[in-house]
Design a protein around this motif. Structure first.
Motif, mmCIF file in Angstrom:
data_model
loop_
_atom_site.group_PDB
_atom_site.id
_atom_site.type_symbol
_atom_site.label_atom_id
_atom_site.label_comp_id
_atom_site.label_asym_id
_atom_site.label_seq_id
_atom_site.Cartn_x
_atom_site.Cartn_y
_atom_site.Cartn_z
ATOM 1 N N GLN A 1 58.887 33.579 -14.806
ATOM 2 C CA GLN A 1 57.674 32.973 -13.972
ATOM 3 C C GLN A 1 57.804 32.244 -12.770
ATOM 4 O O GLN A 1 58.456 31.100 -12.766
ATOM 5 C CB GLN A 1 57.082 32.170 -15.133
ATOM 6 C CG GLN A 1 55.814 33.022 -15.445
ATOM 7 C CD GLN A 1 55.880 33.881 -16.441
ATOM 8 O OE1 GLN A 1 57.019 34.182 -16.745
ATOM 9 N NE2 GLN A 1 55.099 34.487 -17.313
ATOM 10 N N SER B 1 60.912 31.276 -20.232
ATOM 11 C CA SER B 1 60.179 30.771 -21.499
ATOM 12 C C SER B 1 59.621 32.020 -22.025
ATOM 13 O O SER B 1 59.296 32.092 -23.115
ATOM 14 C CB SER B 1 59.171 29.828 -21.009
ATOM 15 O OG SER B 1 59.586 28.886 -19.955
ATOM 16 N N SER B 2 59.467 33.219 -21.435
ATOM 17 C CA SER B 2 58.571 34.475 -21.995
ATOM 18 C C SER B 2 59.397 35.088 -22.964
ATOM 19 O O SER B 2 60.607 35.469 -22.752
ATOM 20 C CB SER B 2 58.360 35.289 -20.618
ATOM 21 O OG SER B 2 57.850 36.596 -21.292
ATOM 22 N N LYS B 3 58.776 35.244 -24.310
ATOM 23 C CA LYS B 3 59.465 36.070 -25.249
ATOM 24 C C LYS B 3 58.761 37.300 -25.489
ATOM 25 O O LYS B 3 58.971 37.951 -26.209
ATOM 26 C CB LYS B 3 59.294 35.153 -26.435
ATOM 27 C CG LYS B 3 60.216 35.403 -27.558
ATOM 28 C CD LYS B 3 60.111 34.302 -28.737
ATOM 29 C CE LYS B 3 61.042 34.609 -29.856
ATOM 30 N NZ LYS B 3 60.562 33.695 -31.126
ATOM 31 N N GLU B 4 58.071 37.726 -24.214
ATOM 32 C CA GLU B 4 57.323 38.845 -24.323
ATOM 33 C C GLU B 4 58.196 40.030 -24.277
ATOM 34 O O GLU B 4 58.992 40.248 -23.515
ATOM 35 C CB GLU B 4 56.371 39.071 -23.111
ATOM 36 C CG GLU B 4 55.112 37.965 -23.169
ATOM 37 C CD GLU B 4 54.338 38.664 -24.452
ATOM 38 O OE1 GLU B 4 53.767 39.521 -24.559
ATOM 39 O OE2 GLU B 4 54.246 37.818 -25.509
ATOM 40 N N ASP B 5 57.937 41.109 -25.315
ATOM 41 C CA ASP B 5 58.802 42.439 -25.478
ATOM 42 C C ASP B 5 58.753 43.168 -24.073
ATOM 43 O O ASP B 5 59.483 43.590 -23.822
ATOM 44 C CB ASP B 5 58.110 43.126 -26.367
ATOM 45 C CG ASP B 5 58.658 42.416 -27.905
ATOM 46 O OD1 ASP B 5 57.982 42.736 -28.971
ATOM 47 O OD2 ASP B 5 59.442 41.664 -27.733
ATOM 48 N N ASP C 1 58.371 42.158 -21.208
ATOM 49 C CA ASP C 1 59.259 41.605 -20.156
ATOM 50 C C ASP C 1 60.831 41.763 -20.676
ATOM 51 O O ASP C 1 61.389 42.321 -19.719
ATOM 52 C CB ASP C 1 59.093 40.170 -20.113
ATOM 53 C CG ASP C 1 57.691 39.818 -19.395
ATOM 54 O OD1 ASP C 1 57.334 38.700 -19.471
ATOM 55 O OD2 ASP C 1 57.273 40.556 -18.666
ATOM 56 N N VAL D 1 65.786 32.994 -24.201
ATOM 57 C CA VAL D 1 64.495 32.328 -24.217
ATOM 58 C C VAL D 1 64.840 30.722 -24.102
ATOM 59 O O VAL D 1 65.486 30.459 -25.045
ATOM 60 C CB VAL D 1 63.479 32.615 -25.231
ATOM 61 C CG1 VAL D 1 62.231 31.730 -25.115
ATOM 62 C CG2 VAL D 1 63.174 34.190 -25.201
#
Lengths: 611, 147
Positions: free
Chosen positions: B70, B99-103, B105, B119
């Motif tokens: 980000q 910080s993103s734990k989005e799959d 991403d 992360v």
């Protein structure tokens, strides 16, 4: 079969003719032979008579000569001269009539000379007498020479006669054998003729019988067909197409058309009033030309008496007494036609009704469809709204958690820096206060993490595979064990677990949460025992995790699975209260159920079912 | 300054996070060899010797790039793509530190060739441990690509 018999008969007749001819020929031949033989006999007898005459002539000669000698009368010379003449004549005649060389020789060489000698002797005697030499003449007579000559002549004549007789007998015998053979042959032929005749007569008898049988059969057939025609329940008629005259009709015809036979036969259709329309005639002609016959031509017949009948007509060609005629059959289908018309009418009415009803139905259908469509659109709209709302919610909670983490990290991080850099100069109270700040911030971080996880789960797609529960549980236990050293003290009872159809990562999370809960809440137990097992119920597989830890008050069991809801304080057991809510959410997404039982200080059991 | 050897390139827009990371790195004596850029555009400029960093030799590649996702201007994924599609730079190890734990991403980063994805924990102890591990692994244990 008749052909070969005929040929046989002809052959037999031929043989017969030959035989009869043969017999006739032979008979004629036989009679010829007999005739010729009779001629032979006559001939023989004549010759014998002539011979006798000859000998008598010789005797006369002798007697004459002797008589003259004895008497000296000239009257005795006359027979002698006559006999001489006779002897010459006879000799010539006999020679002429003798065919056999042997006899001719005898005659010529033996008999004739003797006769000559006799004749000379007689003249000698006469000469003597004439010369007055009577005593010498008498001596000549008594010498017997003359007699000798006579006797010799007789002998030769007799010999000739015997030979002739033998010849005749031979001929007769030959004839007789011949005739016998012939007769035998004739008898044979006659027998053959008899046999052939018998054979022929038998054949003729057979043929005659057959003929009679055929005639009988024919008569019976005729009677049968006549009966069929006349007694048929279907109206039938025979018409001569060239003259258009009705040759004959049967009883049913008369009944059907209400006509009398005598009024119909010999007249044309038109005269009788039964003419059919040109279309019908054309149809009949067409069929006859195509197939040779006509079948089931249906048409209306207005009867002379005014009623209307429907008939189904079929026509076939037949030969009647050498003429080409047509035999027709008409079945009365009036009733069927009437019924058909009735049915057609009813059908039409029905159809109309059906059409009316269908139109109504269709209108209703249309209305329904329009309603349905608008309903659907409404549903779609609502779903889209809901979906959008959901997405918004999730995006919101995600970004909130996400964006909250960064400042938190900052707070914790820098609090630590303060502690690290300035810890030496800080008072106990200052340290304690910073400690509280840090603790709370960390808690907030955990809450946010949990919230993040919870929200993420809502958005994630689950994909179901066959998951080996047993291996998974073992792994989870091992993994937690690596982090949490307390697990060594725990007695694990893990039953064999069946595989399930589930999403791997989320089901794993379920196990992790339940097992770590069990460990967490058993830490006070002196001998912690955690039991993991499963059983089948109503088509679902139910898994359970039991512990003998601190348990919970059953009256609050409905609150267990709520988000951030806890039944113990933070001091007793750490945790945010999201673990079970997560478990519930995951299991719900698998269309399963969660529930729990517990007793304070005895332990708790958590169940989840997967279909 | 342009041609100073840089061991670690830190691409991070959050100043506080950057300060924490740098502080930890200092503990491992890496502060001198660490360069910090504040957004994706600066990162790309630096790596490719463009813009403000015009003249920097591209071949003097950092040993490790710590990349946040980000970020303003170019985000981490775009920077990653730029790094990994250029022959001269694609061998540089890149660790997504984010910080993103989005799959999605995570997936995208690995697809583009990120070497690692971490992360950032909120908990400070965990954070420092992560940094420590990073250091040990990528700078000491790992064999860098051939220069």
């Amino acid at each position: 079969m008749t052909n070969s018999i005929n040929r046989l008969m002809i052959f037999a007749l031929l043989l017969l003719t030959i035989a009869v001819s043969a017999v006739t020929a032979i008979s004629i031949w036989q009679s010829q032979r007999i005739k010729s033989f009779n001629t032979e006999i006559t001939r023989f007898e004549e010759n014998r008579y002539l011979m006798q005459q000859l000998i008598m002539a010789v005797l006369d000669n002798e007697t004459g000569a002797r008589g003259y000698v004895i008497t000296g009368q000239k009257s005795f010379l006359e027979p002698m001269i006559v006999s001489e003449r006779k002897l010459d004549e006879l000799r010539i005649i006999l020679l002429k009539r003798t065919a056999t060389p042997e006899l001719a020789t005898l005659l010529d060489d033996s008999l004739s000379p003797i006769i000559n000698l006799r004749k000379e002797f007689s003249w000698q005697m006469v000469a003597l007498v004439d010369n007055g030499r009577l005593e010498e003449a008498k001596k000549l007579v008594s010498s017997g020479l003359g007699k000798h000559y006579t006797d010799e002549a007789r002998k030769f004549a007799a010999k000739i006669d015997t030979i002739r007789t033998n010849l005749l007998n031979t001929k007769r015998k030959a004839n007789e054998t011949f005739i016998q053979d012939l007769n035998r042959f004739l008898i044979l032929i006659l027998i053959i003729i008899l046999i052939i005749s018998i054979f022929n007569f038998r054949q003729l008898a057979k043929i005659y019988k057959k003929q009679k049988a055929i005639e009988l059969h024919l008569r019976q057939s005729e009677q049968l067909y006549a009966a069929l025609f006349y007694k048929s329940p279907i109206a039938k008629w025979i018409v001569n197409p060239r003259s258009n005259i009705i040759v004959d009709v049967n009883d049913s015809f008369c009944e059907l058309f209400d006509l009398k036979r005598e009024n119909v036969t010999g007249k044309t259709n038109a005269e009788v009033g039964l003419n059919s329309s040109p279309e019908v005639r054309d149809e009949v002609l067409k069929q006859i030309m195509e197939k040779g016959f006509a079948r089931n031509v249906e048409y209306k017949v207005p009867l002379p008496n005014g009623t209307i009948k429907w008939v189904s007509m079929s026509i076939d060609p037949i030969k009647l007494d050498g003429d080409d005629c047509f035999v027709g059959a008409s079945a009365d289908i009036t009733i069927r036609k009437e019924k058909e018309q009735e049915i057609a009418k009813m059908n039409a009415e029905l159809e109309q009704k059906v059409n009316e009803k269908t139109a109504e139905l269709r209108k209703n259908e249309q209305q329904l469809k329009t309603l349905n469509d608008s309903l659907e659109r409404m549903v779609e709209h609502r779903t889209a709204q809901l979906s959008a709302a959901n997405k918004e919610m999730e995006a919101f909670s995600y970004s909130v958690s996400h964006d909250l983490r960064a400042p938190l990290r900052g707070i914790i991080g820098f609090t630590n820096i303060i502690q690290e850099d300035f810890g030496d100069t800080m008072q106990e109270e200052e340290k304690r206060l910073f400690g509280i700040i840090k603790k709370n911030t960390e808690k907030m971080g955990n809450l946010i993490d949990d919230l993040l996880d919870f929200s993420r789960l809502g958005r994630k797609e689950i994909s179901k595979l066959t998951v080996d529960s047993e291996t998974m549980v073992q792994e989870v236990v091992e993994e937690i064990g690596r982090v949490n050293t307390r697990t060594d003290a725990i007695e694990w009872i893990i039953q064999p677990l069946p595989p399930v159809n589930a999403d791997i990562s989320t089901i794993r999370q379920v196990w992790v949460n339940l097992i770590s809960n069990a460990i967490k809440y058993s830490k006070q137990a002196p001998k912690p025992v955690i039991e993991i097992g499963s059983y089948r119920e109503n088509g679902h597989i139910v898994f359970f995790v039991k512990d003998n830890g601190v348990g919970f008050d059953e009256q609050y069991k409905n609150k267990l699975f709520n988000v951030f809801q806890r039944l113990h304080s933070e001091n007793e057991f750490e945790g945010t209260g999201i673990g079970l809510a997560l478990v519930k959410k995951i299991v719900s997404r698998h269309d399963g159920k969660v529930w729990a039982t517990g007793e304070i200080d005895k332990g708790a059991a958590f169940y989840f079912s997967i279909p | 300054m342009l041609n100073k050897t840089v061991e670690i390139l830190l691409v991070e827009d959050n100043i506080d996070d950057a300060e924490l990371t740098i502080r930890e790195m200092k503990k491992h004596n890496l502060a001198n060899e660490l360069f910090h850029v504040k957004d994706g555009a600066e990162a790309v400029d630096y790596i490719f010797g463009k813009g403000a960093f015009n003249g920097r030799i591209i071949e003097q590649r950092p040993k490790l790039i710590l990349l946040d996702i980000q970020m303003p201007k170019l985000n981490g994924i775009e920077v990653l793509e730029a790094i990994k599609t250029d022959e001269r730079t694609k061998t540089i190890p890149v660790v997504m530190l984010t910080s993103s734990k989005e799959d999605p991403d995570i997936k995208r980063c690995y697809e583009l060739g990120a070497n690692s994805y971490i992360v950032k924990p909120v908990n400070f102890e965990a954070f420092t441990a992560a940094i420590k591990t990073l250091h040990y692994y990528w700078l000491l244990l790992n064999e860098p690509p051939v220069k």
